[in-house]
Design a protein around this motif. Structure first.
Motif, PDB file in Angstrom:
ATOM      1  N   ASP A   1     -16.942  23.441  -5.388  1.00 29.78           N
ATOM      2  CA  ASP A   1     -15.880  24.448  -5.311  1.00 29.78           C
ATOM      3  C   ASP A   1     -16.371  25.750  -4.678  1.00 29.78           C
ATOM      4  OD1 ASP A   1     -14.099  22.724  -6.515  1.00 29.78           O
ATOM      5  OD2 ASP A   1     -14.395  23.541  -8.534  1.00 29.78           O
ATOM      6  N   SER A   2     -17.657  25.989  -4.765  1.00 34.20           N
ATOM      7  CA  SER A   2     -18.202  27.234  -4.218  1.00 34.20           C
ATOM      8  C   SER A   2     -18.020  27.315  -2.704  1.00 34.20           C
ATOM      9  CB  SER A   2     -19.692  27.347  -4.549  1.00 34.20           C
ATOM     10  OG  SER A   2     -19.897  27.372  -5.935  1.00 34.20           O
ATOM     11  N   ILE A   3     -18.000  26.172  -2.031  1.00 29.27           N
ATOM     12  CA  ILE A   3     -17.911  26.189  -0.572  1.00 29.27           C
ATOM     13  C   ILE A   3     -16.555  26.708  -0.089  1.00 29.27           C
ATOM     14  CG2 ILE A   3     -17.868  24.708   1.485  1.00 29.27           C
ATOM     15  CD1 ILE A   3     -20.231  23.202   0.324  1.00 29.27           C
ATOM     16  N   PRO A   4     -15.415  26.155  -0.533  1.00 26.34           N
ATOM     17  CA  PRO A   4     -14.146  26.750  -0.087  1.00 26.34           C
ATOM     18  C   PRO A   4     -13.971  28.193  -0.558  1.00 26.34           C
ATOM     19  CG  PRO A   4     -13.758  25.052  -1.763  1.00 26.34           C
ATOM     20  CD  PRO A   4     -15.186  24.938  -1.335  1.00 26.34           C
ATOM     21  N   GLU A   5     -14.482  28.514  -1.746  1.00 30.77           N
ATOM     22  CA  GLU A   5     -14.380  29.894  -2.240  1.00 30.77           C
ATOM     23  C   GLU A   5     -15.089  30.856  -1.291  1.00 30.77           C
ATOM     24  OE1 GLU A   5     -16.041  29.869  -6.134  1.00 30.77           O
ATOM     25  OE2 GLU A   5     -14.428  28.665  -7.002  1.00 30.77           O
ATOM     26  N   GLU A   6     -16.306  30.495  -0.893  1.00 29.59           N
ATOM     27  CA  GLU A   6     -17.084  31.373  -0.012  1.00 29.59           C
ATOM     28  C   GLU A   6     -16.483  31.425   1.392  1.00 29.59           C
ATOM     29  OE1 GLU A   6     -19.302  33.365  -0.942  1.00 29.59           O
ATOM     30  OE2 GLU A   6     -19.703  32.625  -2.961  1.00 29.59           O
ATOM     31  N   MET A   7     -15.864  30.345   1.834  1.00 30.12           N
ATOM     32  CA  MET A   7     -15.217  30.356   3.151  1.00 30.12           C
ATOM     33  C   MET A   7     -14.045  31.325   3.181  1.00 30.12           C
ATOM     34  SD  MET A   7     -15.218  26.371   4.334  1.00 30.12           S
ATOM     35  CE  MET A   7     -16.700  25.616   5.023  1.00 30.12           C
ATOM     36  N   ILE A   8     -13.259  31.337   2.129  1.00 25.68           N
ATOM     37  CA  ILE A   8     -12.125  32.276   2.059  1.00 25.68           C
ATOM     38  C   ILE A   8     -12.637  33.714   2.040  1.00 25.68           C
ATOM     39  CG2 ILE A   8     -10.298  33.137   0.542  1.00 25.68           C
ATOM     40  CD1 ILE A   8      -9.515  30.684   2.178  1.00 25.68           C
ATOM     41  N   LYS A   9     -13.706  33.963   1.302  1.00 27.91           N
ATOM     42  CA  LYS A   9     -14.285  35.308   1.284  1.00 27.91           C
ATOM     43  C   LYS A   9     -14.739  35.727   2.690  1.00 27.91           C
ATOM     44  CE  LYS A   9     -15.980  35.014  -3.496  1.00 27.91           C
ATOM     45  NZ  LYS A   9     -17.199  34.958  -4.352  1.00 27.91           N
ATOM     46  N   THR A  10     -15.287  34.775   3.434  1.00 29.35           N
ATOM     47  CA  THR A  10     -15.740  35.073   4.795  1.00 29.35           C
ATOM     48  C   THR A  10     -14.568  35.423   5.703  1.00 29.35           C
ATOM     49  OG1 THR A  10     -17.688  33.652   4.581  1.00 29.35           O
ATOM     50  CG2 THR A  10     -16.913  34.108   6.814  1.00 29.35           C
ATOM     51  N   VAL A  11     -13.481  34.659   5.600  1.00 25.01           N
ATOM     52  CA  VAL A  11     -12.301  34.935   6.430  1.00 25.01           C
ATOM     53  C   VAL A  11     -11.773  36.341   6.155  1.00 25.01           C
ATOM     54  CG1 VAL A  11      -9.897  34.297   6.864  1.00 25.01           C
ATOM     55  CG2 VAL A  11     -11.629  32.513   6.650  1.00 25.01           C
TER      56      VAL A  11
END
Length: 641
Positions: free
Chosen positions: A617-627
């Motif tokens: 779950d950390s991967i999509p969470e961090e991707m949204i933070k990056t966007v």
């Protein structure tokens, strides 16, 4: 008499010239074959030569394919020795006659069993057979990409001892002393991996899938992916970065040897993959046929071309019952995977033994110790809102690393805290539209949690849906990408959605928009030309919108590691061809890298040794933070252009 002798001499000269040209492969030689469906004749005009040609030269000599009507039902010979480069449009044209109203939907001799399949149960039984009759997408000697030609030159694997012997292969880190190497933050270490086969002999060619990553030995929570360069001689240069203090363990894995990748490419050429079932229904009359993103659909002599409905290439077998037409396409369902087709015993064994929940099963044993001294700090990073998108496309260095509790530390730029105030000010008056599959839904869910939007009336995937936060005027939307979508084994009603490119192209020239697109696990079961075609449409639509709407941000969510996939045919889908997937992606968006944000899931998922279709779950969470970090500064929306 002199005139006759003169004519005779001229004739001899002409004959000699013709013989010379033929001998050296300069004259074109025409050959023709007839395809399996009996309606298409292929004429291939090629130039034989022993010289090595550049890709540009090869492109100029691409086979010219002509589609003709024919009643001949001879089998297409696939044992020609000449290599031909073709395009996806060439192949589509070959099958065009099968989509016409004039196509005779009569079963061929020898294929009656496929024609007798009219419901899901029939198809499940047939698809599980080892000798299921496919219609190859590419014939022997045909290729679309240079890497395919390179791998398919190799003979099929027959001896398992020719594969890399990981226990005997060696890793050397430059500058190491008795297996120990020291470095300071943020230095880079380089080394060499030398592969040997089961006979103890060095591997003399490259093309293996080699991966490297670092893990902190004490906590196992600091993690980062490294870089591998194929030297094309059985050796691989590896690079890792010292990013945290302490002792780290280096992992070097060879999940897919060259022979396995060759097998996967061969299976994609045959379309030994995973089809979709299509249900045709009208007035209680029902028939089920196979569907596919490419027109080489087995089971029916004629096809329904559903491309205009789906928005990208998609075909189903035409119902035999004349009371049903292509307009009666009603629903879709998933099918079982095909067994590997036309493989050697060694290749079958290789396919069956590659899936693993633990990628370290395929690592090269080593006792290397990397001791990191924190004599310096990581360099100061500008805020993401002040950083160009280009940096996210540079895969030569890591995008970041994992810290304890699976917190991502970006090496591209500085990201603000995702407070409620920041998120609302960033996304105020904005529509966020996410396209893709179930991994895209996870991005949508993380945004939903950040924005607390409401109003979603149905479960997403494969259905579209939206929610909103009225106070801040935030709208979140999800749409599945085009077929094929491998959903469930129960029927899903026909989806009336347009293509991703069509939705994007309809974006107004005024207004704030964020688009996130993901193509991966539902396109990799097909030949990579399917993914490439969708990418090109996406690229063209993106270029059009960014040229007229400065408030539109585009992001592409890349692939992730999937070391465990389908356990009896891992050659279908998965991550075995990812390096070629990424190559096509980089090439397609070459001139838009300053306008499109790349979300690199590969380094993230490799570092944490992911194995499943849905990573942590950390991967999509961090991707949204990056966007959001690239979209806005601490004061809110930041206009880049």
């Amino acid at each position: 008499m002199k005139q006759i002798k003169k004519i005779f001499c001229v004739c001899l000269v002409i004959i000699f010239i013709i013989f010379f040209l033929l001998h050296h492969g300069v004259l074109s030689i025409m050959k023709s074959w007839t395809s399996l469906n009996g309606n298409i004749t292929i004429q291939l005009e090629h130039i034989q030569s022993k010289e090595h040609y550049s890709e540009a030269t090869q492109n100029s000599k691409t086979a010219r394919l002509h589609t003709l009507n024919s009643d001949d039902s001879k089998t297409l010979k696939d044992n020609f020795s000449v290599v031909h480069k073709v395009t996806i449009h060439d192949i589509m044209n070959l099958f065009h006659a099968k989509t016409l109203d004039t196509c005779s939907n009569q079963c061929e001799i020898g294929r009656e069993s496929l024609c007798s399949a009219v419901n899901a149960s029939n198809w499940y039984t047939l698809l599980k057979l080892r000798n299921f009759q496919v219609i190859p997408y590419l014939r022997k000697g045909q290729y679309m990409y240079e890497f395919e030609k390179e791998y398919m030159r190799d003979p099929p694997l027959k001896d398992m001892k020719q594969l890399p012997d990981l226990k005997s292969s060696k890793i050397v880190i430059f500058g190491s002393d008795d297996g120990k190497v020291t470095c300071d933050v943020p230095c880079m270490l380089t080394g060499l991996v030398d592969l040997v086969n089961g006979y103890g002999q060095p591997r003399r060619v490259g093309g293996d899938e080699v991966r490297v990553w670092l893990v902190d030995k004490k906590t196992r929570e600091f993690r980062s992916a490294g870089r591998v360069t194929d030297l094309n001689n059985g050796s691989y240069q590896i690079s890792v970065w010292c990013l945290w203090r302490g002792i780290s363990k280096m992992h070097v894995a060879v999940p897919y040897p060259r022979e396995y990748i060759r097998t996967v490419i061969h299976q994609t050429h045959l379309s030994a993959s995973r089809f979709v079932l299509g249900k045709f229904l009208k007035n209680g009359i029902e028939e089920v046929t196979l569907c596919w993103s490419l027109p080489n659909v087995p089971g029916r002599p004629c096809l329904c071309n559903l491309t205009e409905i789906v928005g990208q290439s998609f075909y189903c077998g035409r119902p035999l019952d004349k009371r049903l037409s292509c307009d009666d396409w009603n629903a879709t369902s998933s099918t079982p995977l095909l067994q590997p087709i036309n493989v050697t015993d060694a290749e079958r064994r290789l396919i069956l033994t590659r899936p693993t929940y633990d990628i370290t099963k395929f690592t090269i044993p080593n006792n290397l110790q990397i001791v990191v001294h924190k004599n310096d700090n990581l360099p100061y990073l500008k805020s993401c809102s002040e950083t160009g998108f280009n940096v996210t496309w540079d895969l030569s260095t890591p995008a970041g690393f994992w810290k304890p509790n699976k917190r991502w530390s970006s090496l591209h730029c500085s990201r603000p805290e995702m407070t409620k105030k920041f998120v609302e000010s960033c996304l105020s008056d904005t529509t966020v539209w996410i396209f893709g599959d179930s991994n895209s839904v996870r991005l949508f869910n993380d945004l939903t949690a950040l924005t607390h939007c409401n109003g979603l009336t149905n479960s997403l995937w494969p259905l579209a849906g939206s929610c909103s936060k009225r106070k801040a005027n935030i709208t979140l939307r999800f749409n599945p990408h085009e077929m094929p979508l491998y959903q469930h084994f129960h029927w899903t009603s026909r989806l009336g959605y347009k293509s991703v490119a069509d939705y994007i192209r309809a974006t107004p020239s005024v207004g704030k928009y964020i688009f996130i697109v993901h193509y991966y696990l539902h396109v990799t079961p097909s030949h990579l030309s399917v993914f490439h075609s969708r990418l090109r449409h996406l690229r063209d639509a993106t270029a059009e919108v960014v040229s007229r709407n400065p408030d539109a941000l585009f992001a592409f969510r890349g692939p992730h590691v999937v070391s465990y996939d389908y356990n009896y045919n891992h050659a279908v889908g998965g991550d075995s061809l990812v390096k070629f997937y990424v190559r096509l992606l980089l090439e397609t968006f070459r001139d838009l890298r300053d306008k499109v944000l790349y979300l690199d899931g590969w380094g993230m998922s490799l570092a944490i040794e992911n194995s499943l279709n849905h990573p942590s779950d950390s991967i999509p969470e961090e991707m949204i933070k990056t966007v959001l970090s690239f979209r806005c500064n601490r004061s809110g929306h930041f206009k880049r252009y």
